[in-house]
Design an enzyme around this catalytic site. Structure first.
Site, PDB file in Angstrom:
ATOM      1  N   ASP A 171      48.534  27.664  32.408  1.00 11.16           N
ATOM      2  CA  ASP A 171      47.843  26.313  32.333  1.00 11.16           C
ATOM      3  C   ASP A 171      48.318  25.469  33.295  1.00 11.16           C
ATOM      4  O   ASP A 171      47.627  24.848  34.112  1.00 11.16           O
ATOM      5  CB  ASP A 171      48.131  25.863  31.017  1.00 11.16           C
ATOM      6  N   HIS A 254      39.864  24.546  34.769  1.00  9.35           N
ATOM      7  CA  HIS A 254      39.655  23.972  33.524  1.00  9.35           C
ATOM      8  C   HIS A 254      37.978  24.100  33.209  1.00  9.35           C
ATOM      9  O   HIS A 254      37.593  24.434  31.988  1.00  9.35           O
ATOM     10  CB  HIS A 254      40.084  22.783  33.270  1.00  9.35           C
ATOM     11  N   HIS A 257      37.345  27.567  32.357  1.00  8.06           N
ATOM     12  CA  HIS A 257      38.085  28.027  31.024  1.00  8.06           C
ATOM     13  C   HIS A 257      36.759  27.488  29.863  1.00  8.06           C
ATOM     14  O   HIS A 257      36.629  28.141  28.938  1.00  8.06           O
ATOM     15  CB  HIS A 257      39.094  27.256  30.632  1.00  8.06           C
ATOM     16  N   HIS A 271      44.392  29.562  25.583  1.00 10.63           N
ATOM     17  CA  HIS A 271      43.900  28.318  26.483  1.00 10.63           C
ATOM     18  C   HIS A 271      44.437  28.805  27.858  1.00 10.63           C
ATOM     19  O   HIS A 271      43.549  28.927  28.931  1.00 10.63           O
ATOM     20  CB  HIS A 271      44.454  26.904  26.209  1.00 10.63           C
TER      21      HIS A 271
END
Length: 366
Positions: A171, A254, A257, A271
């Site tokens: 992340d 992101h 993702h 995540h």
């Protein structure tokens, strides 16, 4: 437009700091509602009870049911209102944090975030990521303020499985590259302003810390010990990435993702593991230079982050499914449009396939 940087009111990190939680909480209220999973409660209950007795703060526990979704937020909100508490704490991982932040917002009470793992940069942000009950990305809930207190007990974090710390590195890996893209495009960050110098440097420091201490921290946590490298990576995953992404802005990684949540094969991944692959896809979209790509791919492989679709659980890529991933990533409301050039599903699909090929090529060269 103004430049804006945001951060939690207070960030506390150190071994054994959970014993001091209620000392800090009593500045905010006298009765603490603790949202935690069943297993998470077992990990922290003894320390929380000691802190409660020492500082005269009453505790009420509520078990988290596994997904940060609208029904769960509503359920916890009703339980909080019935409890008579005046402060809310989310103790655990990112989905608990996001649920706690959303509930505290709707209840208009202070919120305390206590990570027991360092797997995401959710703790420090004024943001909750809302999913459907089936775990598919729904939307971002932007909140008017950051948490009142973030407290990280690194003794607890370092005892968690190493994969969780590594997911946090995934992340955090995106932070610098997304902030850089937003600065280049002039995009608005997550708090409604432009990127400050401070935010950009925090994002850069986040990346440099990962490169310097990531492998050392992983090896230490595999031995269940907390070293200076672990302390540094916990700060990078939690604070540097948290302030860096929110005040630097989100872009391609992101959004990729979020697109990947449409592939059921990826639902067992964390995540940050999916964000790490999203970072590779963003770098391919940018046509990053070989040295940068090699450093990022090499880091991911050394610590165990995904660099291929197979690593994500997509063993036999289906072009139709991956095009759906690309379309979801390109949604009008998502952050892929903060890139400094136009994007469309076709270019994102191509970048996903090329990133997968780069990862497979690097595997062959090892």
């Amino acid at each position: 437009m103004a430049k804006i940087i945001a951060s939690p009111s207070r960030y506390i990190q150190g071994r054994g700091e959970l014993d001091n939680l209620c000392e800090h909480v009593k500045r905010l209220g006298s009765k603490l509602f603790v949202l935690a999973s069943g297993s998470g409660k077992k990990r922290v209950e003894a320390q929380l009870e000691r802190s409660s007795r020492a500082h005269g703060v009453d505790l009420v526990y509520e078990e988290f049911r596994g997904e940060c979704c609208d029904p769960e937020i509503q359920r916890v909100l009703e339980a909080f209102r019935a409890s008579g508490c005046d402060v809310l704490a989310g103790v655990g991982g990112g989905k608990i944090h996001d649920t706690a932040k959303a509930v505290a917002h709707y209840a208009q009470v202070p919120v305390v975030i206590v990570p027991t793992i360092a797997s995401t940069d959710a703790p420090c942000s004024a943001l909750s990521v809302i999913y459907t009950q089936d775990g598919v990305f729904d939307r971002y809930l932007f909140l008017p303020s950051n948490p009142n207190l973030v407290l990280v007990d690194t003794q607890i974090v370092s005892a968690a499985p190493a994969r969780l710390l590594v997911a946090g590195m995934g992340d955090a890996l995106a932070t610098y590259f997304e902030a850089r893209a937003c600065r280049r495009s002039g995009a608005t960050n997550c708090v409604g302003g432009k990127v400050t110098l401070a935010a950009m440097e925090l994002a850069r420091l986040c990346y440099e810390t990962l490169m310097a201490d990531g492998v050392k921290a992983k090896l230490a946590v595999e031995q269940k010990v907390c070293t200076p490298a672990v302390e540094n990576i916990v700060e990078a995953n939690t604070y540097l990435s948290g302030v860096g992404f929110e005040s630097g802005g989100l872009a391609g990684a992101h959004a990729i993702h979020n697109g990947l949540t449409a592939a059921p094969q990826t639902h067992d991944l964390y995540h940050g593991e999916k964000v790490a692959f999203g970072t590779l896809v963003q770098l391919v979209l940018e046509n990053a230079d070989n040295e940068e790509l090699e450093e990022v791919v090499g880091f991911c492989q050394e610590v165990g982050l995904p660099t291929t679709l197979a690593d994500l659980g997509i063993q036999e890529p289906d072009p139709a499914q991956l095009m759906e991933v690309a379309r979801l990533a390109c949604a009008d409301t998502d952050t892929l449009h903060n890139m400094p050039f136009p994007v469309d599903p076709e270019s994102v699909y191509a970048a996903i396939m090329a990133a997968d090929a780069l990862g497979r090529h690097a595997n062959c060269c090892c």
